[in-house]
Write an enzyme that holds these catalytic residues in place. Sequence first.
Site, mmCIF file in Angstrom:
data_model
loop_
_atom_site.group_PDB
_atom_site.id
_atom_site.type_symbol
_atom_site.label_atom_id
_atom_site.label_comp_id
_atom_site.label_asym_id
_atom_site.label_seq_id
_atom_site.Cartn_x
_atom_site.Cartn_y
_atom_site.Cartn_z
ATOM 1 N N ASP A 21 38.400 116.807 78.448
ATOM 2 C CA ASP A 21 38.861 115.489 78.867
ATOM 3 C C ASP A 21 37.778 114.444 78.620
ATOM 4 O O ASP A 21 36.769 114.406 79.310
ATOM 5 C CB ASP A 21 39.218 115.546 80.360
ATOM 6 C CG ASP A 21 39.845 114.264 80.853
ATOM 7 O OD1 ASP A 21 40.011 114.129 82.081
ATOM 8 O OD2 ASP A 21 40.150 113.392 80.023
ATOM 9 N N HIS A 38 44.909 114.454 87.546
ATOM 10 C CA HIS A 38 43.444 114.644 87.569
ATOM 11 C C HIS A 38 42.890 113.784 88.698
ATOM 12 O O HIS A 38 42.772 112.566 88.561
ATOM 13 C CB HIS A 38 42.882 114.215 86.207
ATOM 14 C CG HIS A 38 41.387 114.300 86.112
ATOM 15 N ND1 HIS A 38 40.697 113.737 85.063
ATOM 16 C CD2 HIS A 38 40.446 114.858 86.921
ATOM 17 C CE1 HIS A 38 39.404 113.948 85.219
ATOM 18 N NE2 HIS A 38 39.223 114.630 86.336
ATOM 19 N N SER A 47 46.610 110.976 77.814
ATOM 20 C CA SER A 47 46.012 110.460 79.040
ATOM 21 C C SER A 47 46.635 109.097 79.324
ATOM 22 O O SER A 47 46.320 108.103 78.659
ATOM 23 C CB SER A 47 44.495 110.326 78.870
ATOM 24 O OG SER A 47 43.948 109.756 80.049
ATOM 25 N N MET A 54 41.994 107.634 90.459
ATOM 26 C CA MET A 54 40.603 107.326 90.806
ATOM 27 C C MET A 54 40.575 106.522 92.107
ATOM 28 O O MET A 54 41.466 105.715 92.362
ATOM 29 C CB MET A 54 39.958 106.508 89.684
ATOM 30 C CG MET A 54 39.979 107.240 88.348
ATOM 31 S SD MET A 54 39.207 106.239 87.053
ATOM 32 C CE MET A 54 39.548 107.262 85.614
ATOM 33 N N MET A 96 34.869 118.088 81.785
ATOM 34 C CA MET A 96 34.714 116.669 81.466
ATOM 35 C C MET A 96 33.740 116.548 80.306
ATOM 36 O O MET A 96 32.583 116.995 80.403
ATOM 37 C CB MET A 96 34.204 115.881 82.667
ATOM 38 C CG MET A 96 35.185 115.752 83.809
ATOM 39 S SD MET A 96 36.794 115.085 83.330
ATOM 40 C CE MET A 96 36.333 113.442 82.743
ATOM 41 N N HIS A 129 48.735 113.842 81.136
ATOM 42 C CA HIS A 129 47.516 113.818 81.955
ATOM 43 C C HIS A 129 47.456 112.481 82.675
ATOM 44 O O HIS A 129 47.485 111.421 82.040
ATOM 45 C CB HIS A 129 46.292 113.991 81.047
ATOM 46 C CG HIS A 129 44.978 114.058 81.771
ATOM 47 N ND1 HIS A 129 44.506 115.208 82.360
ATOM 48 C CD2 HIS A 129 44.056 113.094 82.009
ATOM 49 C CE1 HIS A 129 43.324 114.955 82.910
ATOM 50 N NE2 HIS A 129 43.036 113.682 82.708
HETATM 51 C C1 DX5 Z 1 38.164 109.586 82.091
HETATM 52 C C2 DX5 Z 1 39.541 110.235 82.094
HETATM 53 C C3 DX5 Z 1 40.041 110.568 80.709
HETATM 54 C C4 DX5 Z 1 40.096 109.358 79.798
HETATM 55 C C5 DX5 Z 1 40.236 109.820 78.369
HETATM 56 O O1 DX5 Z 1 37.611 109.646 83.375
HETATM 57 O O2 DX5 Z 1 39.515 111.427 82.841
HETATM 58 O O3 DX5 Z 1 41.322 111.181 80.793
HETATM 59 O O4 DX5 Z 1 41.189 108.549 80.124
HETATM 60 O O5 DX5 Z 1 40.151 108.692 77.564
HETATM 61 P P1 DX5 Z 1 39.383 108.796 76.140
HETATM 62 O O6 DX5 Z 1 40.136 109.819 75.347
HETATM 63 O O7 DX5 Z 1 39.488 107.414 75.558
HETATM 64 O O8 DX5 Z 1 37.984 109.233 76.434
HETATM 65 ZN ZN ZN Z 2 41.280 112.736 83.099
#
Ligand code: DX5
Ligand code: ZN
Length: 219
Positions: A174, A65, A7, A36, A136, A32
Amino acid sequence: MALIGPSLMCADMGNLQDSVLTLDQAGVDFFHIDVMDGKFVPNFTLGPDLIKRLREFTEKSFDIHLMVEKPEDFLNLFIESGADMISVHAEATNHLQRTLQTIKDRGLKAGVAINPATSIQDIEYVLDVVDYITVMTVNPGFAGQKFVPLMNKKLADLTYLINENGYKIDIQVDGNIGYETIPDVLKNGANMLVCGTSSLFKPNLSLELAVSKLRNFIE
Ligand code: DX5
Ligand code: ZN
Protein backbone atom coordinates in the site's frame (compact mmCIF):
# COMPACT_ATOMS: atom_id res chain seq x y z
CA MET A 1 -2.47 -14.00 -9.64
CA ALA A 2 -2.11 -10.60 -7.95
CA LEU A 3 -5.30 -8.75 -7.01
CA ILE A 4 -5.99 -5.11 -7.98
CA GLY A 5 -7.58 -2.86 -5.33
CA PRO A 6 -8.19 0.81 -6.18
CA SER A 7 -7.46 3.17 -3.28
CA LEU A 8 -10.66 5.23 -3.23
CA MET A 9 -9.09 8.16 -1.42
CA CYS A 10 -7.33 8.79 -4.75
CA ALA A 11 -10.59 8.79 -6.74
CA ASP A 12 -12.53 11.85 -7.86
CA MET A 13 -14.32 12.85 -4.61
CA GLY A 14 -17.00 14.62 -6.62
CA ASN A 15 -17.73 11.50 -8.63
CA LEU A 16 -17.26 8.55 -6.30
CA GLN A 17 -20.43 6.69 -7.25
CA ASP A 18 -19.51 6.66 -10.96
CA SER A 19 -15.89 5.77 -10.15
CA VAL A 20 -16.96 2.75 -8.11
CA LEU A 21 -19.38 1.60 -10.80
CA THR A 22 -16.77 2.06 -13.54
CA LEU A 23 -14.00 0.33 -11.58
CA ASP A 24 -16.29 -2.56 -10.73
CA GLN A 25 -17.24 -2.93 -14.39
CA ALA A 26 -13.57 -2.70 -15.40
CA GLY A 27 -12.88 -5.77 -13.25
CA VAL A 28 -11.02 -4.63 -10.14
CA ASP A 29 -10.84 -7.27 -7.39
CA PHE A 30 -11.53 -5.24 -4.23
CA PHE A 31 -11.86 -1.64 -3.06
CA HIS A 32 -9.32 -0.22 -0.61
CA ILE A 33 -10.89 2.42 1.62
CA ASP A 34 -8.58 4.54 3.76
CA VAL A 35 -9.91 5.83 7.07
CA MET A 36 -7.83 8.39 8.97
CA ASP A 37 -8.43 10.11 12.34
CA GLY A 38 -5.99 13.02 12.23
CA LYS A 39 -4.14 11.47 15.18
CA PHE A 40 -2.55 8.21 14.04
CA VAL A 41 -1.84 10.02 10.76
CA PRO A 42 -2.06 13.79 10.15
CA ASN A 43 -4.99 13.59 7.72
CA PHE A 44 -8.70 12.79 7.40
CA THR A 45 -10.32 10.87 4.55
CA LEU A 46 -13.37 8.62 4.09
CA GLY A 47 -15.94 7.78 6.80
CA PRO A 48 -18.61 5.17 7.62
CA ASP A 49 -21.59 7.04 6.12
CA LEU A 50 -19.84 7.37 2.78
CA ILE A 51 -18.81 3.71 2.88
CA LYS A 52 -22.42 2.73 3.61
CA ARG A 53 -23.57 4.74 0.57
CA LEU A 54 -20.90 3.30 -1.75
CA ARG A 55 -21.84 -0.19 -0.56
CA GLU A 56 -24.97 0.07 -2.72
CA PHE A 57 -22.94 0.27 -5.94
CA THR A 58 -20.80 -2.86 -5.84
CA GLU A 59 -20.65 -6.40 -4.47
CA LYS A 60 -16.86 -6.43 -4.47
CA SER A 61 -14.97 -6.59 -1.19
CA PHE A 62 -14.56 -3.40 0.83
CA ASP A 63 -11.11 -3.49 2.42
CA ILE A 64 -11.18 -0.87 5.19
CA HIS A 65 -7.70 0.38 6.16
CA LEU A 66 -8.05 1.88 9.64
CA MET A 67 -5.27 4.42 10.16
CA VAL A 68 -6.74 5.37 13.53
CA GLU A 69 -5.66 5.25 17.17
CA LYS A 70 -7.38 2.45 19.16
CA PRO A 71 -9.12 0.86 16.14
CA GLU A 72 -10.87 -1.58 18.50
CA ASP A 73 -13.20 1.29 19.45
CA PHE A 74 -14.44 1.65 15.86
CA LEU A 75 -14.88 -1.91 14.57
CA ASN A 76 -18.66 -1.91 14.96
CA LEU A 77 -19.03 1.34 13.07
CA PHE A 78 -17.20 -0.02 10.03
CA ILE A 79 -18.61 -3.52 10.17
CA GLU A 80 -22.09 -1.96 10.07
CA SER A 81 -21.07 0.32 7.20
CA GLY A 82 -20.47 -2.76 5.01
CA ALA A 83 -16.81 -3.74 5.45
CA ASP A 84 -15.74 -7.18 4.26
CA MET A 85 -12.14 -6.88 5.42
CA ILE A 86 -10.61 -4.60 8.06
CA SER A 87 -6.91 -3.91 8.58
CA VAL A 88 -5.69 -2.29 11.78
CA HIS A 89 -2.23 -0.91 12.46
CA ALA A 90 -0.01 -2.90 14.84
CA GLU A 91 1.28 0.47 16.07
CA ALA A 92 -2.21 1.82 16.92
CA THR A 93 -3.50 -0.55 19.61
CA ASN A 94 -2.33 -2.11 22.87
CA HIS A 95 -4.53 -5.14 22.16
CA LEU A 96 -3.66 -6.24 18.64
CA GLN A 97 -4.41 -9.94 19.08
CA ARG A 98 -7.81 -9.33 20.67
CA THR A 99 -8.72 -6.73 18.03
CA LEU A 100 -7.85 -9.07 15.15
CA GLN A 101 -9.70 -11.95 16.80
CA THR A 102 -12.78 -9.73 17.18
CA ILE A 103 -12.74 -8.91 13.45
CA LYS A 104 -12.55 -12.60 12.62
CA ASP A 105 -15.24 -13.52 15.15
CA ARG A 106 -17.53 -11.04 13.39
CA GLY A 107 -17.03 -12.99 10.15
CA LEU A 108 -14.75 -10.53 8.34
CA LYS A 109 -11.22 -10.97 7.02
CA ALA A 110 -8.70 -9.59 9.52
CA GLY A 111 -5.63 -7.67 8.39
CA VAL A 112 -2.71 -6.16 10.22
CA ALA A 113 -0.92 -3.16 8.73
CA ILE A 114 2.67 -2.23 9.54
CA ASN A 115 4.41 1.08 8.91
CA PRO A 116 7.77 1.16 7.11
CA ALA A 117 9.83 1.24 10.33
CA THR A 118 7.87 -1.58 12.02
CA SER A 119 9.52 -4.97 12.07
CA ILE A 120 7.79 -8.14 10.93
CA GLN A 121 8.81 -9.62 14.30
CA ASP A 122 6.21 -7.29 15.86
CA ILE A 123 3.40 -9.27 14.20
CA GLU A 124 4.92 -12.76 14.47
CA TYR A 125 2.54 -13.82 17.25
CA VAL A 126 -0.65 -12.83 15.42
CA LEU A 127 0.09 -14.69 12.18
CA ASP A 128 -2.40 -17.37 13.20
CA VAL A 129 -5.31 -14.89 13.29
CA VAL A 130 -4.63 -12.72 10.23
CA ASP A 131 -5.91 -13.28 6.72
CA TYR A 132 -3.74 -10.56 5.20
CA ILE A 133 -0.84 -8.30 6.11
CA THR A 134 -0.65 -4.75 4.74
CA VAL A 135 2.96 -3.74 4.28
CA MET A 136 2.93 0.05 4.09
CA THR A 137 5.35 0.91 1.30
CA VAL A 138 5.05 4.62 2.10
CA ASN A 139 4.57 6.43 5.40
CA PRO A 140 0.78 6.42 5.87
CA GLY A 141 -1.48 9.44 5.60
CA PHE A 142 -1.23 10.75 2.08
CA ALA A 143 -1.38 9.59 -1.53
CA GLY A 144 1.34 10.42 -4.01
CA GLN A 145 4.34 9.66 -1.79
CA LYS A 146 7.56 7.81 -2.67
CA PHE A 147 8.10 4.06 -2.15
CA VAL A 148 10.41 3.30 0.83
CA PRO A 149 13.20 1.19 -0.75
CA LEU A 150 13.86 -1.18 2.16
CA MET A 151 10.25 -2.41 1.92
CA ASN A 152 11.27 -4.94 -0.74
CA LYS A 153 13.61 -6.55 1.80
CA LYS A 154 10.78 -6.51 4.34
CA LEU A 155 8.47 -8.21 1.82
CA ALA A 156 11.04 -10.93 1.14
CA ASP A 157 11.60 -11.49 4.89
CA LEU A 158 7.83 -11.59 5.50
CA THR A 159 7.26 -14.07 2.68
CA TYR A 160 9.94 -16.29 4.16
CA LEU A 161 8.42 -16.03 7.67
CA ILE A 162 4.95 -16.94 6.38
CA ASN A 163 6.14 -19.86 4.24
CA GLU A 164 8.51 -21.18 6.92
CA ASN A 165 5.55 -21.43 9.34
CA GLY A 166 3.15 -22.85 6.77
CA TYR A 167 0.60 -20.02 6.99
CA LYS A 168 -1.75 -19.00 4.17
CA ILE A 169 -1.69 -15.20 4.44
CA ASP A 170 -2.09 -12.64 1.66
CA ILE A 171 0.47 -9.85 1.46
CA GLN A 172 -0.97 -6.45 0.55
CA VAL A 173 1.25 -3.53 -0.45
CA ASP A 174 0.00 0.00 0.00
CA GLY A 175 1.67 3.17 -1.27
CA ASN A 176 3.26 4.23 -4.57
CA ILE A 177 2.35 0.90 -6.16
CA GLY A 178 2.84 1.53 -9.86
CA TYR A 179 4.69 0.45 -12.98
CA GLU A 180 8.13 1.08 -11.47
CA THR A 181 7.48 -0.70 -8.17
CA ILE A 182 5.13 -3.58 -9.07
CA PRO A 183 7.70 -6.00 -10.57
CA ASP A 184 9.80 -6.08 -7.39
CA VAL A 185 6.90 -6.28 -4.92
CA LEU A 186 5.42 -9.21 -6.87
CA LYS A 187 8.80 -10.91 -6.97
CA ASN A 188 9.09 -10.48 -3.17
CA GLY A 189 5.73 -12.04 -2.43
CA ALA A 190 3.01 -9.36 -2.56
CA ASN A 191 -0.29 -10.57 -4.03
CA MET A 192 -2.70 -7.74 -3.22
CA LEU A 193 -1.92 -4.39 -4.87
CA VAL A 194 -3.43 -1.19 -3.48
CA CYS A 195 -3.51 1.06 -6.53
CA GLY A 196 -3.72 4.85 -6.26
CA THR A 197 -2.13 7.76 -8.07
CA SER A 198 0.85 5.72 -9.33
CA SER A 199 -1.19 3.29 -11.39
CA LEU A 200 -4.95 3.93 -11.66
CA PHE A 201 -5.89 7.50 -10.86
CA LYS A 202 -3.94 9.51 -13.41
CA PRO A 203 -5.01 12.67 -15.22
CA ASN A 204 -6.08 12.13 -18.84
CA LEU A 205 -6.34 8.34 -18.40
CA SER A 206 -9.79 6.79 -18.22
CA LEU A 207 -10.37 4.36 -15.34
CA GLU A 208 -11.34 1.64 -17.78
CA LEU A 209 -8.09 1.99 -19.70
CA ALA A 210 -6.02 2.32 -16.51
CA VAL A 211 -7.43 -0.96 -15.16
CA SER A 212 -6.91 -2.91 -18.38
CA LYS A 213 -3.36 -1.56 -18.79
CA LEU A 214 -2.55 -2.55 -15.21
CA ARG A 215 -4.12 -5.99 -15.58
CA ASN A 216 -2.08 -6.68 -18.71
CA PHE A 217 1.07 -5.44 -16.97
CA ILE A 218 0.74 -7.77 -13.98
CA GLU A 219 -0.36 -10.86 -15.91
C1 DX5 B 1 -1.77 6.13 2.25
C2 DX5 B 1 -2.89 5.17 1.85
C3 DX5 B 1 -2.73 4.62 0.46
C4 DX5 B 1 -2.65 5.71 -0.60
C5 DX5 B 1 -2.13 5.12 -1.88
O1 DX5 B 1 -1.77 6.30 3.64
O2 DX5 B 1 -2.93 4.08 2.74
O3 DX5 B 1 -3.80 3.73 0.16
O4 DX5 B 1 -3.92 6.25 -0.83
O5 DX5 B 1 -1.95 6.17 -2.77
P1 DX5 B 1 -0.68 6.14 -3.78
O6 DX5 B 1 -0.85 4.91 -4.61
O7 DX5 B 1 -0.81 7.41 -4.58
O8 DX5 B 1 0.55 6.08 -2.93
ZN1 ZN C 1 -4.37 2.41 2.55
